[in-house]
Every structure is written in structure tokens, then in C-alpha cells.
Design an enzyme around this catalytic site. Structure first.
Site, PDB file in Angstrom:
ATOM      1  N   GLN A  31      74.833  36.921  19.403  1.00 28.51           N
ATOM      2  CA  GLN A  31      74.272  35.784  18.703  1.00 28.51           C
ATOM      3  C   GLN A  31      74.922  35.585  17.340  1.00 28.51           C
ATOM      4  OE1 GLN A  31      69.852  36.542  20.347  1.00 28.51           O
ATOM      5  NE2 GLN A  31      70.032  34.822  18.955  1.00 28.51           N
ATOM      6  N   SER A  54      75.680  43.486  20.835  1.00 24.36           N
ATOM      7  CA  SER A  54      74.280  43.128  21.010  1.00 24.36           C
ATOM      8  C   SER A  54      74.068  42.441  22.358  1.00 24.36           C
ATOM      9  CB  SER A  54      73.820  42.250  19.841  1.00 24.36           C
ATOM     10  OG  SER A  54      72.448  41.975  19.915  1.00 24.36           O
ATOM     11  N   LEU A  55      73.658  41.172  22.345  1.00 23.30           N
ATOM     12  CA  LEU A  55      73.514  40.392  23.574  1.00 23.30           C
ATOM     13  C   LEU A  55      74.734  40.514  24.470  1.00 23.30           C
ATOM     14  CD1 LEU A  55      72.501  37.956  25.359  1.00 23.30           C
ATOM     15  CD2 LEU A  55      73.667  36.507  23.674  1.00 23.30           C
ATOM     16  N   ARG A  94      64.323  38.643  27.175  1.00 22.14           N
ATOM     17  CA  ARG A  94      64.645  39.357  25.944  1.00 22.14           C
ATOM     18  C   ARG A  94      64.496  38.432  24.739  1.00 22.14           C
ATOM     19  NH1 ARG A  94      69.743  40.411  23.122  1.00 22.14           N
ATOM     20  NH2 ARG A  94      69.959  42.596  22.441  1.00 22.14           N
ATOM     21  N   HIS A 115      67.776  44.194  16.155  1.00 19.25           N
ATOM     22  CA  HIS A 115      68.264  45.565  15.947  1.00 19.25           C
ATOM     23  C   HIS A 115      67.679  46.234  14.712  1.00 19.25           C
ATOM     24  CE1 HIS A 115      70.921  44.895  19.282  1.00 19.25           C
ATOM     25  NE2 HIS A 115      71.348  43.795  18.713  1.00 19.25           N
ATOM     26  N   GLN A 154      68.842  49.598  22.668  1.00 16.78           N
ATOM     27  CA  GLN A 154      69.609  48.796  21.711  1.00 16.78           C
ATOM     28  C   GLN A 154      68.783  47.723  21.028  1.00 16.78           C
ATOM     29  OE1 GLN A 154      70.779  44.834  22.975  1.00 16.78           O
ATOM     30  NE2 GLN A 154      72.651  45.891  23.509  1.00 16.78           N
TER      31      GLN A 154
END
Length: 314
Positions: free
Chosen positions: A10, A90-91, A115, A201, A250
């Protein structure tokens, strides 16, 4: 040459992303159609046309960026591209798992939509924030976050250790603003707000991690075709079961991106292809490593450049 595939997260989203891929490359077009069918809404229109405000909402951003990355990967794969290892920021770890054969695209779409919902519910729109801090060491940024959180109110902490003197911090919006001001006073070159709608996170995402765990447990994972370097450990895995556990962890843990890139290079990667929207990860690689090739693959030209690189290596 040994090629590593990188998949963005993102912050890379923008209206218009993926349009050129879908218009020029059949495998990319099929990917957008599959996303629309799977989620029962026009992911393709959201990617191609926005609006920007809708694309910024994390429940939309996550499946949209996933779709663009998978479209780029499938188009590159159709031209003969393959990788020795992969990582996603991340994503982007979901996109990497699709590319490595560990997760079906349809399952990844459903998981990233869930999510996104859970992350947004954990910290409602407007109550959280993230900023990128440039020009200070990770230790100094972490110390400023601790000082700000201890002084209250609110929580702020490091979320992404990106390397090249870039650390992303996140938390309650007011605490992030205070930390940003403190970091500027201590010599940060820039403090840049990020276009995200929740503090990913960080510990504020623990409710999202708890909610996502049963969704992940109910989803089939397969062993991987090549190693995945995970965000939480900055180390390679090939087990589908371990990939599932890494995705659980994560959500509320920092992304150890600099360590990941350095580890991939030490494992032999000398070409880093960024599949999906933007060039953020390519820029971080260039600032972290010397003598490597980076290839952004967000349009048909990038697909062709990657295919030519593979041909040369062969």
C-alpha cells in the site's frame, strides 16, 4: 543472472494503474476479469478510473494492488520470465505467494479484502496515520517513537524498516504528528505522510491479526516453487504452512525490508524485478545495493524489458 521478484504494498496505488497492461496483454486482461468475477464488483474500474478517495480505502486498496501485481506477473510469465526467489512488501507478500504457487489468486483476493476490512475496523478511518521518515537511522527513529509514546497520549512505533535511511512509523494520528515534529527537530531530512487509511504493522493491528488468523487457517496453502523471503523474519521459506503463519504474524509486526533485500542479494540475486504499480521498491533496492539491475514491471514495456533480461541470462 539470478532474478528476484518484488511485489509492492500500500502507498503505490493510483487511478489508472494496470490499464495499459490490460489493454495490451491478454493474460493481464484475464486477471482483471477474474478479480471482478471473484469479488462480484469491478476491481478493474477501481484500478483504471478510481476515484482516488475510494482507491485509498484499505479494503479496496489491498485487492486492487494485488490484482495489478498478479496481472504484471502473469503477463511476464507468459513471456518466459521466472524468478529464483521473491518477496512482497506488506500486502505484496500475498502477490508473491500467488506468483510462487503457494496461494490461489481467488483465495488471495478474498483474504486481502478481509484483511483490509479487519485493519480498518481495528483503527477507524482518520484515527491512525503513517509517515515515512528520511535521513535518520532506525535506532534514532525508534527512540523518538518510544519517547513520544511514553509521553502520551497515543501510540507510535516503527512499522517498516525500508533501508537507505528510510523508516516508516505508524500509530494514533496525533502521536504520529508529535513524533514527526520531534524527528524533524532531530535532523530528519523529510517526514512524508503516506496515503494509507490505517497504521499497518503496529501493535494497533493486533485485533486485525486475531481476526485474520481463522481466515488464513481455512485457506489452502501449497509449498512454494521458489523461496519467499518473509517480512517478519527477513529469511527464506518454501513451506506453505510456514507462509500461512508468516502472514498471521506480519499484520502487527514491522516489515524488515532492508534485511530482506540484503539477504536476497547475499543469496545470489542480481536482478530485482518489481511487478505491480510504482517504482518504490526498485528505488529502495538501488539505494541499498550496488551493481544490481532493477526492472519496474508496471506496463507492457516493463514486461518486455524483463523478458529480454531473461533471454540474455539464458
Amino acid at each position: 543472472m539470478s532474478t528476484a521478484f518484488l511485489f509492492p504494498g500500500q502507498g503505490s496505488q493510483r487511478p489508472g494503474m494496470g490499464r495499459a497492461l490490460a489493454e495490451a496483454l491478454p493474460r493481464a486482461k484475464e486477471t482483471f476479469e477474474e478479480a471482478d468475477d471473484t469479488l462480484g464488483e469491478s476491481v478493474s474500474s477501481l484500478c483504471f478510473d478510481g476515484p482516488r478517495e475510494a482507491l485509498r480505502l484499505t479494503r479496496n486498496t489491498q485487492p486492487a494492488l494485488l490484482t495489478v501485481s498478479v496481472a504484471a506477473w502473469r503477463a511476464a510469465q507468459a513471456r518466459g520470465a521466472s524468478c529464483a526467489m521473491a518477496a512482497g512488501h506488506s500486502l505484496g507478500e500475498y502477490s508473491a505467494l500467488v506468483a510462487l504457487g503457494g496461494l490461489a489468486f481467488a483465495d488471495a483476493l478474498r483474504l486481502t479484502r478481509r484483511r483490509g476490512d479487519l485493519m480498518q475496523e481495528a483503527v477507524p478511518e482518520g484515527e491512525g496515520a503513517m509517515v515515512a521518515v528520511l535521513g535518520l537511522s532506525a535506532d534514532r527513529v525508534a527512540a523518538a517513537c518510544r519517547e513520544t509514546s511514553d509521553g502520551g497520549p497515543g501510540v507510535v512505533e516503527p512499522a517498516n524498516f525500508n533501508g537507505a535511511a528510510q523508516v516508516v512509523i505508524g500509530g494514533h494520528a496525533a502521536a504520529v504528528r508529535r513524533a514527526g515534529a520531534l524527528l524533524r527537530s532531530r535532523g530528519a531530512r523529510r517526514v512524508i505522510p503516506l496515503p494509507v487509511s490505517a497504521p499497518f504493522h503496529t501493535r494497533l493491528m493486533r485485533p486485525a491479526a486475531e481476526g485474520l488468523a481463522p481466515e488464513l487457517d481455512g485457506t489452502p496453502f501449497r509449498d512454494l516453487d521458489a523461496p519467499l523471503w518473509t517480512n517478519v523474519d527477513a529469511a527464506p521459506i518454501t513451506s506453505g504452512a510456514l507462509a500461512r503463519e508468516a502472514l498471521k504474524r506480519q499484520v502487527a509486526s514491522p516489515v524488515r525490508w532492508e534485511e530482506t533485500v540484503l539477504g536476497m542479494a547475499a543469496a545470489g540475486a542480481d536482478v530485482f524485478a518489481e511487478l505491480g504499480e510504482g517504482r518504490v521498491l526498485s528505488g529502495l533496492v538501488r539505494k541499498t545495493l550496488r551493481g544490481v539491475t532493477t526492472i519496474p514491471v508496471s506496463d507492457p514495456g516493463g514486461v518486455l524489458r524483463l523478458a529480454r533480461t531473461v533471454d540474455v541470462a539464458a
